[in-house]
Design a protein around this motif. Sequence first.
Motif, PDB file in Angstrom:
ATOM      1  N   SER A 150       4.392   9.190   2.903  1.00 54.76           N
ATOM      2  CA  SER A 150       5.011   8.399   3.979  1.00 54.76           C
ATOM      3  C   SER A 150       4.510   6.959   3.878  1.00 54.76           C
ATOM      4  O   SER A 150       3.531   6.665   3.164  1.00 54.76           O
ATOM      5  CB  SER A 150       4.628   8.974   5.340  1.00 54.76           C
ATOM      6  OG  SER A 150       3.234   8.760   5.572  1.00 54.76           O
ATOM      7  N   ALA A 151       5.143   6.061   4.603  1.00 49.87           N
ATOM      8  CA  ALA A 151       4.721   4.660   4.600  1.00 49.87           C
ATOM      9  C   ALA A 151       3.254   4.546   5.024  1.00 49.87           C
ATOM     10  O   ALA A 151       2.467   3.816   4.411  1.00 49.87           O
ATOM     11  CB  ALA A 151       5.611   3.831   5.526  1.00 49.87           C
ATOM     12  N   GLU A 152       2.870   5.276   6.049  1.00 49.77           N
ATOM     13  CA  GLU A 152       1.481   5.223   6.520  1.00 49.77           C
ATOM     14  C   GLU A 152       0.521   5.758   5.459  1.00 49.77           C
ATOM     15  O   GLU A 152      -0.536   5.178   5.217  1.00 49.77           O
ATOM     16  CB  GLU A 152       1.327   6.020   7.811  1.00 49.77           C
ATOM     17  CG  GLU A 152      -0.085   5.948   8.374  1.00 49.77           C
ATOM     18  CD  GLU A 152      -0.210   6.607   9.739  1.00 49.77           C
ATOM     19  OE1 GLU A 152      -1.295   7.158  10.010  1.00 49.77           O
ATOM     20  OE2 GLU A 152       0.763   6.566  10.524  1.00 49.77           O
ATOM     21  N   GLU A 153       0.881   6.854   4.813  1.00 47.72           N
ATOM     22  CA  GLU A 153       0.024   7.425   3.764  1.00 47.72           C
ATOM     23  C   GLU A 153      -0.101   6.470   2.575  1.00 47.72           C
ATOM     24  O   GLU A 153      -1.180   6.321   2.001  1.00 47.72           O
ATOM     25  CB  GLU A 153       0.579   8.770   3.296  1.00 47.72           C
ATOM     26  CG  GLU A 153       0.450   9.873   4.336  1.00 47.72           C
ATOM     27  CD  GLU A 153       1.251  11.116   3.982  1.00 47.72           C
ATOM     28  OE1 GLU A 153       0.804  12.218   4.357  1.00 47.72           O
ATOM     29  OE2 GLU A 153       2.322  10.994   3.340  1.00 47.72           O
ATOM     30  N   ASN A 179       6.719  -0.627  -0.919  1.00 50.31           N
ATOM     31  CA  ASN A 179       8.095  -0.231  -0.625  1.00 50.31           C
ATOM     32  C   ASN A 179       8.315  -0.022   0.869  1.00 50.31           C
ATOM     33  O   ASN A 179       8.785   1.019   1.315  1.00 50.31           O
ATOM     34  CB  ASN A 179       8.481   1.025  -1.414  1.00 50.31           C
ATOM     35  CG  ASN A 179       9.982   1.257  -1.406  1.00 50.31           C
ATOM     36  OD1 ASN A 179      10.753   0.305  -1.282  1.00 50.31           O
ATOM     37  ND2 ASN A 179      10.396   2.499  -1.532  1.00 50.31           N
ATOM     38  N   MET A 180       7.940  -1.056   1.640  1.00 47.70           N
ATOM     39  CA  MET A 180       8.173  -1.021   3.079  1.00 47.70           C
ATOM     40  C   MET A 180       8.524  -2.421   3.563  1.00 47.70           C
ATOM     41  O   MET A 180       8.275  -3.410   2.870  1.00 47.70           O
ATOM     42  CB  MET A 180       6.956  -0.461   3.827  1.00 47.70           C
ATOM     43  CG  MET A 180       5.689  -1.269   3.670  1.00 47.70           C
ATOM     44  SD  MET A 180       4.251  -0.555   4.526  1.00 47.70           S
ATOM     45  CE  MET A 180       3.875   0.893   3.560  1.00 47.70           C
ATOM     46  N   LYS A 181       9.080  -2.510   4.737  1.00 53.66           N
ATOM     47  CA  LYS A 181       9.423  -3.811   5.316  1.00 53.66           C
ATOM     48  C   LYS A 181       8.140  -4.504   5.776  1.00 53.66           C
ATOM     49  O   LYS A 181       7.184  -3.834   6.183  1.00 53.66           O
ATOM     50  CB  LYS A 181      10.383  -3.626   6.489  1.00 53.66           C
ATOM     51  CG  LYS A 181      11.721  -3.036   6.079  1.00 53.66           C
ATOM     52  CD  LYS A 181      12.721  -3.177   7.184  1.00 53.66           C
ATOM     53  CE  LYS A 181      14.082  -2.640   6.794  1.00 53.66           C
ATOM     54  NZ  LYS A 181      14.633  -3.184   5.599  1.00 53.66           N
ATOM     55  N   PRO A 182       8.113  -5.841   5.728  1.00 58.50           N
ATOM     56  CA  PRO A 182       6.910  -6.557   6.184  1.00 58.50           C
ATOM     57  C   PRO A 182       6.506  -6.190   7.611  1.00 58.50           C
ATOM     58  O   PRO A 182       5.316  -6.126   7.923  1.00 58.50           O
ATOM     59  CB  PRO A 182       7.316  -8.032   6.075  1.00 58.50           C
ATOM     60  CG  PRO A 182       8.359  -8.057   5.011  1.00 58.50           C
ATOM     61  CD  PRO A 182       9.106  -6.758   5.168  1.00 58.50           C
ATOM     62  N   GLU A 183       7.501  -5.925   8.480  1.00 61.44           N
ATOM     63  CA  GLU A 183       7.183  -5.558   9.870  1.00 61.44           C
ATOM     64  C   GLU A 183       6.438  -4.219   9.919  1.00 61.44           C
ATOM     65  O   GLU A 183       5.521  -4.037  10.717  1.00 61.44           O
ATOM     66  CB  GLU A 183       8.466  -5.439  10.718  1.00 61.44           C
ATOM     67  CG  GLU A 183       9.388  -6.632  10.671  1.00 61.44           C
ATOM     68  CD  GLU A 183      10.283  -6.695   9.433  1.00 61.44           C
ATOM     69  OE1 GLU A 183      10.943  -5.704   9.077  1.00 61.44           O
ATOM     70  OE2 GLU A 183      10.291  -7.766   8.810  1.00 61.44           O
ATOM     71  N   THR A 184       6.853  -3.296   9.056  1.00 59.75           N
ATOM     72  CA  THR A 184       6.173  -1.994   8.995  1.00 59.75           C
ATOM     73  C   THR A 184       4.740  -2.180   8.524  1.00 59.75           C
ATOM     74  O   THR A 184       3.796  -1.607   9.087  1.00 59.75           O
ATOM     75  CB  THR A 184       6.927  -1.033   8.049  1.00 59.75           C
ATOM     76  OG1 THR A 184       8.263  -0.907   8.489  1.00 59.75           O
ATOM     77  CG2 THR A 184       6.254   0.326   7.991  1.00 59.75           C
ATOM     78  N   PHE A 185       4.568  -2.993   7.474  1.00 65.68           N
ATOM     79  CA  PHE A 185       3.219  -3.250   6.957  1.00 65.68           C
ATOM     80  C   PHE A 185       2.356  -3.879   8.044  1.00 65.68           C
ATOM     81  O   PHE A 185       1.208  -3.480   8.252  1.00 65.68           O
ATOM     82  CB  PHE A 185       3.291  -4.165   5.729  1.00 65.68           C
ATOM     83  CG  PHE A 185       1.956  -4.402   5.106  1.00 65.68           C
ATOM     84  CD1 PHE A 185       1.462  -3.544   4.135  1.00 65.68           C
ATOM     85  CD2 PHE A 185       1.161  -5.473   5.505  1.00 65.68           C
ATOM     86  CE1 PHE A 185       0.216  -3.744   3.572  1.00 65.68           C
ATOM     87  CE2 PHE A 185      -0.087  -5.687   4.945  1.00 65.68           C
ATOM     88  CZ  PHE A 185      -0.553  -4.823   3.976  1.00 65.68           C
ATOM     89  N   SER A 186       2.904  -4.865   8.754  1.00 67.25           N
ATOM     90  CA  SER A 186       2.163  -5.545   9.815  1.00 67.25           C
ATOM     91  C   SER A 186       1.758  -4.580  10.920  1.00 67.25           C
ATOM     92  O   SER A 186       0.619  -4.592  11.412  1.00 67.25           O
ATOM     93  CB  SER A 186       3.025  -6.671  10.387  1.00 67.25           C
ATOM     94  OG  SER A 186       2.306  -7.402  11.320  1.00 67.25           O
ATOM     95  N   ARG A 187       2.686  -3.693  11.296  1.00 65.10           N
ATOM     96  CA  ARG A 187       2.384  -2.692  12.336  1.00 65.10           C
ATOM     97  C   ARG A 187       1.283  -1.748  11.875  1.00 65.10           C
ATOM     98  O   ARG A 187       0.345  -1.433  12.612  1.00 65.10           O
ATOM     99  CB  ARG A 187       3.661  -1.904  12.666  1.00 65.10           C
ATOM    100  CG  ARG A 187       3.455  -0.814  13.714  1.00 65.10           C
ATOM    101  CD  ARG A 187       4.731  -0.052  14.005  1.00 65.10           C
ATOM    102  NE  ARG A 187       5.403   0.461  12.821  1.00 65.10           N
ATOM    103  CZ  ARG A 187       5.052   1.553  12.157  1.00 65.10           C
ATOM    104  NH1 ARG A 187       3.966   2.233  12.513  1.00 65.10           N
ATOM    105  NH2 ARG A 187       5.722   1.952  11.100  1.00 65.10           N
ATOM    106  N   LEU A 188       1.368  -1.295  10.609  1.00 63.88           N
ATOM    107  CA  LEU A 188       0.337  -0.393  10.079  1.00 63.88           C
ATOM    108  C   LEU A 188      -1.010  -1.088   9.994  1.00 63.88           C
ATOM    109  O   LEU A 188      -2.036  -0.495  10.320  1.00 63.88           O
ATOM    110  CB  LEU A 188       0.762   0.136   8.706  1.00 63.88           C
ATOM    111  CG  LEU A 188       1.943   1.118   8.712  1.00 63.88           C
ATOM    112  CD1 LEU A 188       2.420   1.370   7.298  1.00 63.88           C
ATOM    113  CD2 LEU A 188       1.537   2.422   9.391  1.00 63.88           C
ATOM    114  N   ARG A 189      -1.003  -2.343   9.571  1.00 63.03           N
ATOM    115  CA  ARG A 189      -2.261  -3.098   9.481  1.00 63.03           C
ATOM    116  C   ARG A 189      -2.927  -3.195  10.844  1.00 63.03           C
ATOM    117  O   ARG A 189      -4.158  -3.120  10.953  1.00 63.03           O
ATOM    118  CB  ARG A 189      -2.005  -4.482   8.897  1.00 63.03           C
ATOM    119  CG  ARG A 189      -3.252  -5.325   8.803  1.00 63.03           C
ATOM    120  CD  ARG A 189      -3.024  -6.604   8.047  1.00 63.03           C
ATOM    121  NE  ARG A 189      -3.397  -6.390   6.657  1.00 63.03           N
ATOM    122  CZ  ARG A 189      -3.285  -7.285   5.708  1.00 63.03           C
ATOM    123  NH1 ARG A 189      -2.790  -8.471   5.960  1.00 63.03           N
ATOM    124  NH2 ARG A 189      -3.656  -7.021   4.483  1.00 63.03           N
TER     125      ARG A 189
END
Length: 194
Positions: A150-153, A179-189
Motif C-alpha cells: 500500500s502507499a503507507e507501506e 508512485n503516489m500523489k504529493p498530497e498523499t506523501f505529505s499526509r503520510l509524512r
Amino acid sequence: MEEAHKQLIKSFFKPISFDAGTEVSFFEMWEEKNFKQNELITEAGSLEKYFYIVVSGVQAIYLLNQKGEKVVLGFSYSESPSGVFDSFIYQKPADTFLEALKPSKLLALSLKNYQSLLDQQVDFYKWGYQFFQDILFGRLFREVELLTLSAEERYIAFMRRCPDELKVIPQKYLASYLNMKPETFSRLRASVKY
C-alpha cells in the motif's frame, strides 16, 4: 586526486586488487565533475559519457510521462554509483534524465577507460558482472514493492532504508518515486511514524 576520493573509489571497487603501478594509473582515469542544483547531468536523447561515483549531493533519474510530468525511477547520493547505465554501456541515446537535486560533486570514469579496465583486469570484469546483477535485482525488488504494498507501506519501507540525504529532497520527487500523489506523501509524512 584527493586522498579521500581515492579511498572512496577503492571502497567502491573493494573486490579488485591492484598492484602499486596499476593503482596509480587507475586513479588517473577518474576526473571530478561538479554540477549545480537542478542542473541536468544527462539529458534524454543524449549519450551517457561517464560512470559516476557520488562524492556529495543527490541526483534523480527520471523520465517524462505523456503529460510531461517527471516519473522518478531512482536516486543516487554520497558514496553510491550514478549515471544512466544502459546508455553508458550500450552507447544508445538515453531514455531518461539525470538531474542534480542538490549541488553535486561526482567522480567520473569515461567509457574508454571503463572498457580499458574490462580488457585489462579480470577482477574488474567480475566486479561489473556483480554490480549490474545487483542493479537488476534491486529493480525487481522495487517493482514487487510497487505492485504489492500500500502507499503507507511503501512510504514506511522507503523511509526506513533511505539515507538522511534523501529525506530532505523535494517531496514531489519522493512521491513520484513511491508512485503516489504529493498530497498523499505529505499526509503520510505528517501522520506516519516509522
